[in-house]
Design an enzyme around this catalytic site. Structure first.
Site, PDB file in Angstrom:
ATOM      1  N   LYS A  77     -20.062   5.114   1.071  1.00  0.00           N
ATOM      2  CA  LYS A  77     -18.874   5.345   0.240  1.00  0.00           C
ATOM      3  C   LYS A  77     -19.145   4.894  -1.192  1.00  0.00           C
ATOM      4  CE  LYS A  77     -13.846   4.435   0.374  1.00  0.00           C
ATOM      5  NZ  LYS A  77     -12.755   3.750   1.103  1.00  0.00           N
ATOM      6  N   SER A 159      -8.925   6.746   2.803  1.00  0.00           N
ATOM      7  CA  SER A 159      -9.609   7.094   1.581  1.00  0.00           C
ATOM      8  C   SER A 159     -11.102   7.390   1.742  1.00  0.00           C
ATOM      9  CB  SER A 159      -9.463   5.950   0.571  1.00  0.00           C
ATOM     10  OG  SER A 159     -10.127   4.789   1.033  1.00  0.00           O
ATOM     11  N   SER A 183      -8.336   3.208   5.973  1.00  0.00           N
ATOM     12  CA  SER A 183      -9.234   4.182   5.331  1.00  0.00           C
ATOM     13  C   SER A 183     -10.517   4.518   6.067  1.00  0.00           C
ATOM     14  CB  SER A 183      -9.586   3.714   3.929  1.00  0.00           C
ATOM     15  OG  SER A 183      -8.524   4.003   3.068  1.00  0.00           O
TER      16      SER A 183
END
Ligand code: GLN
Length: 490
Positions: A77, A159, A183
Site C-alpha cells: 500500500k 481504503s 481498510s
C-alpha cells in the site's frame, strides 16, 4: 514454469531452482500490465524488482540460505515508506507534479518494508488507496479509482483497495494494507480474498503514514490462510521505533493436523445481523456459521450492545487524531509547495493545504479540529473515548464465554462506482461491522464465504465472513479460517 498461485509454492519453486526470480518478476509485470484497467497500482517498482530478483537468483546459485518469502512478489500500500519508490498516500499534497511518480521519496523503508525485503520478498509496486486511508471505496484516491476484478463497474472497497485488487486479480499472491477502521477487512470481503488486521501492537507502524494512531494497524491480503499467516509472521514483532509495538511472542503458525473445530465456541452477536445488513449478505454469513457448526464448533448467541455507537465514536476519534497527524503536511517539509511571492507563512500553509488535500481529507481535518476545540472537547472527544471503553468492555465480557466472534465483514457487497460519493454518511456506514474491533484493538480477519447478489439484482458478488478474536490470539483466527476454507474449497 508458470507462476504458482500461492506465496509458499512460489518460494518453493524459486528455492529449488525450478523457477528463477527473474521469471517471477517478468510474469508478474506481464500480469500487472494486462490488468492495468483495474487501477491497482499507483507506482510500479520494476527496476527495484529486477535488481532484487538478480540478487536472489545469485543466492540460489551459490546455495545461500534464503528467507521465508524468497522470490515472492508482493504489492505494498502506498501509505508505507519505501526508499526505492515514491510514497504518496494517494494524495496530491505529497506530489510535486500531477502523478504519483512525482511523489515524495522517503529516505528510509518502513519497518514492514524492511522486514519483507530481508525475508526475500520482491516488492513490485505501490498500491492505490483512498487518500491518507480515509475512505471505504478507493474513490478518494487523488489519482484514479481502483476497480473490483469481479465487476469493474464496482468499487473494490477501501481504503486498501489496490492491495485487495492485486491479490484478487492474481497479480501478486500477497499484498500489504493498513486498517484503521476496516481498510483491510472490508476490501478483502468485497474482492473475495483473505484479509488480516492484527491486534493493536502486533506490527510496527514505523514508516506508515499516520492517519489515526490509536487505531492504525498494518496487515495482509492473501488467497489462503497459510500465505496470510506466513506474511504476518514476517512483518510482525516488536520494534523499538514504534512505541506502541508490543514485546509479545509472534510465533509461526501452521495448520492443526485435524481440521475439526470441536470444542470451539463461536459467538454470534445479534447486533451484526440487524438493521443495515443486506439480506443476501446476512444469509451467506449465516450459512457460513452453519458450516462452522458442521465442522464441530458450538455457536453461542451473544450481545454487544454498544456496537451501535461505534460509527459515531470512530468518526470523532479518528478525525481528531487525523487533524493532528496531518498538520505535518504544510508545504514546508515534503511534497507540494504552493507559493506566491511576498506571501506570509500562513498563506503558504493555506495555499498548499487547500490545493493538496482532497475534499474528504479536508472534511475530516475540519471535523477533527472541531471536536478537539475548547468547549467541544468534553462533549465530543471525551464522550467518544468513554464509548470506546464501553465497546471494549462488551468484547471483554463475551470473550469470557466464547473463543471467537463471527459476523459479516461488510453490510453489503461491492457497490457501483459513484454510488456513495455524494453522501459521506452512507460511505461511513460501510464500516459498521469492522469499526468495533478496531476501537477495541482486537485482531480480526475476513475470509470469503458464499457470494450473494447485490440488492439491486445482478450476478453474485463476494461476501466476507469476519472473525474477531481475543487480543493477540490471531492463531485461533487462522485455525478457524483455515478449517472453513479447506472444507469449502474441498
Ligand atoms: N473507511 C474507514 C474510514 O474511512 C476506515 C479507513 C481505514 O481503515 N483506514 O475512516
Amino acid at each position: 514454469m508458470e507462476l504458482p498461485n500461492t506465496a509458499i509454492a512460489i518460494r518453493e519453486a524459486v528455492v529449488s531452482g525450478k523457477l528463477s526470480a527473474a521469471s517471477v518478476v517478468e510474469q508478474t509485470f506481464a500480469r500487472m500490465e494486462a490488468a492495468s484497467n483495474l487501477g491497482a497500482f499507483l507506482t510500479s517498482c520494476r527496476a527495484h524488482a529486477e535488481e532484487t530478483a538478480r540478487n536472489l537468483d545469485a543466492q540460489v546459485q551459490s546455495g545461500a540460505a534464503l528467507g521465508p518469502l524468497a522470490g515472492v512478489p508482493i504489492a505494498v500500500k502506498d501509505a508505507l515508506a519505501t526508499s526505492f519508490a515514491p510514497t504518496t498516500s494517494a494524495s496530491r499534497i505529497l506530489c510535486k507534479g500531477p502523478d504519483a511518480d512525482s511523489g515524495f521519496r522517503p529516505p528510509y523503508d518502513a519497518t514492514v518494508v524492511e522486514k519483507l525485503r530481508a525475508a526475500g520478498a520482491i516488492i513490485v509496486g505501490k498500491t492505490n488507496m483512498d487518500e491518507f486511508a480515509m475512505g471505504s471505496s478507493n474513490e478518494n484516491s487523488a489519482f484514479f479509482p481502483a476497480r473490483n476484478p469481479h465487476d469493474p463497474t464496482r468499487i473494490p472497497g477501501g481504503s486498501s483497495g489496490g492491495s485487495a485488487v492485486a491479490v484478487a486479480a492474481k497479480l501478486t499472491p500477497l499484498a500489504i494494507g493498513s486498517d484503521t477502521g476496516g481498510s483491510i477487512r472490508q476490501p478483502a470481503a468485497m474482492c473475495g480474498v483473505v484479509g488480516v488486521k492484527p491486534s493493536y501492537g502486533r506490527v510496527s507502524r514505523y514508516g506508515l503514514f499516520a492517519f489515526a494512531s490509536s487505531l492504525d494497524q498494518i496487515g495482509v491480503f492473501a488467497h489462503d490462510v497459510r500465505d496470510a499467516a506466513l506474511a504476518m509472521q514476517v512483518i510482525g514483532g516488536f520494534d523499538a521505533r514504534d512505541a506502541t509495538s508490543r514485546e509479545i511472542e509472534n510465533p509461526a503458525w501452521s495448520p492443526a493436523s485435524a481440521s475439526s473445530l470441536s470444542g470451539l465456541r463461536v459467538g454470534v452477536p445479534s447486533e451484526y445481523f440487524g438493521e443495515g445488513i443486506h439480506a443476501g449478505v446476512r444469509a451467506s454469513v449465516e450459512q457460513a456459521i452453519e458450516q462452522l457448526r458442521a465442522l464441530g464448533a458450538t455457536t453461542v448467541p451473544v450481545s454487544l450492545p454498544n456496537t451501535r455507537f461505534a460509527v459515531a465514536a470512530y468518526y470523532v476519534l479518528a478525525t481528531a487524531e487525523a487533524s493532528s497527524n496531518l498538520s505535518r503536511y504544510d508545504g514546508v517539509r515534503f511534497g507540494l509547495r504552493v507559493e506566491k511571492s511576498g506571501q506570509s507563512l500562513k498563506e503558504l500553509y493555506k495555499g498548499t493545504r487547500g490545493r493538496g488535500f482532497g475534499s474528504e481529507v479536508k472534511r475530516r481535518i475540519i471535523l477533527g479540529t472541531f471536536v478537539l476545540s475548547s468547549g467541544y472537547y468534553d462533549a465530543y472527544y471525551k464522550q467518544a473515548e468513554k464509548v470506546r471503553g464501553l465497546i471494549s468492555a462488551d468484547f471483554q465480557r463475551v470473550f469470557d464465554q466464547v473463543d471467537v466472534l463471527a459476523t459479516p465483514t461488510s453490510p453489503t457487497v461491492a457497490f457501483p462506482l459513484g454510488a456513495r460519493t455524494q453522501d459521506p454518511l452512507a460511505m461511513y456506514l460501510a464500516d459498521i461491522c469492522t469499526l468495533p474491533a478496531s476501537l477495541a484493538g482486537l485482531p480480526a480477519l475476513s475470509l470469503p464465504c458464499a457470494p450473494a447478489a447485490p440488492a439491486e439484482g445482478g450476478a453474485p458478488l463476494p461476501v466476507g465472513l469476519q472473525l474477531i478474536g481475543r487480543s493477540f490470539e490471531e492463531a485461533r483466527l487462522y485455525d478457524v479460517a483455515h478449517a472453513f476454507l479447506e472444507a469449502q474449497r474441498g
